[in-house]
Design a protein around this motif. Sequence first.
Motif, PDB file in Angstrom:
ATOM      1  N   VAL A 112       0.870  -1.189   0.000  1.00  0.00           N
ATOM      2  CA  VAL A 112       0.000   0.000   0.000  1.00  0.00           C
ATOM      3  C   VAL A 112       0.897   1.225   0.000  1.00  0.00           C
ATOM      4  CG1 VAL A 112      -1.729   1.309   1.290  1.00  0.00           C
ATOM      5  CG2 VAL A 112      -1.829  -1.204   1.261  1.00  0.00           C
ATOM      6  N   ASP A 113       0.718   2.104  -0.983  1.00  0.00           N
ATOM      7  CA  ASP A 113       1.547   3.314  -1.010  1.00  0.00           C
ATOM      8  C   ASP A 113       0.743   4.505  -1.519  1.00  0.00           C
ATOM      9  OD1 ASP A 113       1.463   2.340  -3.602  1.00  0.00           O
ATOM     10  OD2 ASP A 113       3.572   2.609  -4.014  1.00  0.00           O
ATOM     11  N   GLY A 114       1.402   5.654  -1.584  1.00  0.00           N
ATOM     12  CA  GLY A 114       0.713   6.872  -2.022  1.00  0.00           C
ATOM     13  C   GLY A 114       0.152   7.656  -0.852  1.00  0.00           C
ATOM     14  N   HIS A 115      -0.926   8.400  -1.135  1.00  0.00           N
ATOM     15  CA  HIS A 115      -1.459   9.367  -0.171  1.00  0.00           C
ATOM     16  C   HIS A 115      -2.334   8.715   0.902  1.00  0.00           C
ATOM     17  CE1 HIS A 115       0.171  12.553  -2.596  1.00  0.00           C
ATOM     18  NE2 HIS A 115      -0.474  12.094  -3.671  1.00  0.00           N
ATOM     19  N   SER A 168      -6.324  13.769   2.356  1.00  0.00           N
ATOM     20  CA  SER A 168      -7.233  14.531   1.494  1.00  0.00           C
ATOM     21  C   SER A 168      -6.704  14.620   0.054  1.00  0.00           C
ATOM     22  CB  SER A 168      -7.437  15.930   2.067  1.00  0.00           C
ATOM     23  OG  SER A 168      -6.175  16.561   2.186  1.00  0.00           O
ATOM     24  N   LYS A 169      -5.423  14.298  -0.152  1.00  0.00           N
ATOM     25  CA  LYS A 169      -4.870  14.314  -1.521  1.00  0.00           C
ATOM     26  C   LYS A 169      -5.314  13.101  -2.337  1.00  0.00           C
ATOM     27  CE  LYS A 169      -0.645  16.911  -0.806  1.00  0.00           C
ATOM     28  NZ  LYS A 169       0.772  16.768  -0.485  1.00  0.00           N
ATOM     29  N   ALA A 170      -5.808  12.069  -1.673  1.00  0.00           N
ATOM     30  CA  ALA A 170      -6.172  10.829  -2.377  1.00  0.00           C
ATOM     31  C   ALA A 170      -7.505  11.001  -3.094  1.00  0.00           C
ATOM     32  CB  ALA A 170      -6.242   9.679  -1.373  1.00  0.00           C
ATOM     33  N   ARG A 249      -2.642   1.723  -4.484  1.00  0.00           N
ATOM     34  CA  ARG A 249      -1.962   3.020  -4.381  1.00  0.00           C
ATOM     35  C   ARG A 249      -2.987   4.158  -4.364  1.00  0.00           C
ATOM     36  NH1 ARG A 249       2.224   5.331  -8.604  1.00  0.00           N
ATOM     37  NH2 ARG A 249       1.378   3.625  -9.812  1.00  0.00           N
ATOM     38  N   PHE A 250      -2.847   5.060  -3.401  1.00  0.00           N
ATOM     39  CA  PHE A 250      -3.717   6.232  -3.329  1.00  0.00           C
ATOM     40  C   PHE A 250      -3.086   7.347  -4.141  1.00  0.00           C
ATOM     41  CE2 PHE A 250      -4.697   3.783   0.457  1.00  0.00           C
ATOM     42  CZ  PHE A 250      -6.071   3.792   0.459  1.00  0.00           C
ATOM     43  N   MET A 251      -3.826   7.878  -5.106  1.00  0.00           N
ATOM     44  CA  MET A 251      -3.238   8.842  -6.041  1.00  0.00           C
ATOM     45  C   MET A 251      -4.063  10.131  -6.104  1.00  0.00           C
ATOM     46  SD  MET A 251      -2.213   6.215  -9.092  1.00  0.00           S
ATOM     47  CE  MET A 251      -1.327   7.444 -10.028  1.00  0.00           C
TER      48      MET A 251
END
Length: 324
Positions: A112-115, A168-170, A249-251
């Motif tokens: 799990v990666d990203g925002h 909040s960026k996701a 991934r949260f983008m």
Amino acid sequence: MLIRKPNPIRSSEITSKDNYLNRREFIRAGAASGAIAGASLSAPAALAAVIPDEPLAKLADIRKPSPFSTDETLTSYDDVTTYNNFYEFGTGKDDPHRNARDFEPQPWSIKVDGHAENTGTFHLEDFVKPHTLEERIYRMRCVEAWSMVIPWVGIPLADVLKALKPTSKAKFVAFETLYDPKRMPGQRRRVLDWPYREGLTIAEAMHPLTILAVGLYGEVLPNQNGAPLRLVVPWKYGFKGIKSIVRIRFMSRMPQTSWNLSAPHEYGFYANVNPEVDHPRWSQARERRIGSGLFAAKQPTLMFNGYAEEVASLYDGLDLRRNY
Ligand code: MTE
């Protein structure tokens, strides 16, 4: 698109399809009278789904009936597990169940990666264990104009995502399938730009209809259906339901997706089932229900695959003809 290793579990321990169907009738009758729904809800949590030496019957025991389920006739277990799309194991409909026979989906981990606040690599067990398994009987409509009704066992994706705490960026969630050409022979040919990738908006991912499936028909997910963990988004064309997920991934931006990269004019990011927007090469107005017989009439395809009441508001202001 594939099959499972010889099972260490005695066949007597596995819920037969007949028992499964009888039990389902029993649950439905009980739930209607209010008699056993409470008992199902208090059943133990999800671990049996992912520990291979637990009797599979336990997976059936911890299903929780869902108001989201359809009562349409189920597609047979044989059809669900032998007519598949899983290009990592071949492009023919019967390739996956033959070529995935020896695929071993344990142990399994998910990156799990990203925002998000809780990033890292998680064992499948830890990923699934905190959440309650539910049965969700959903229609699945493939972009190729065939459909099935499948009794999935899974967990709401929203439950998992909330535990990962997106920031909040996701705005989008991206998913990737395992890339391992040694274990997935179809990846030795460049039919797609591997690994298979998919994505959802955060609102779609959080919608209560969206699940991560770990089983079907009360059993752990067969390899050909995307073991050990696959996405199910019933109002979208089946290709959004990415199988054998190893990365989430949260983008902040819309992720690239495999079919959109391969044929952008044919496969949109949203890919909502829409009988009014034809595929460039065929009509999407009707569909063939698998198992209904070769000469059975095709049935009309429903807007959002019949889930419009639940999901149409997600697309307010979006031109559905362009963003199908
Ligand atoms: N996921 C991966 N990784 N690879 C695939 O080829 N095919 C998709 C989707 N998920 C696919 C995938 C398509 S086109 C469909 S229709 C569904 O899986 C089919 O799911 P099923 O075989 O369980 O019916």
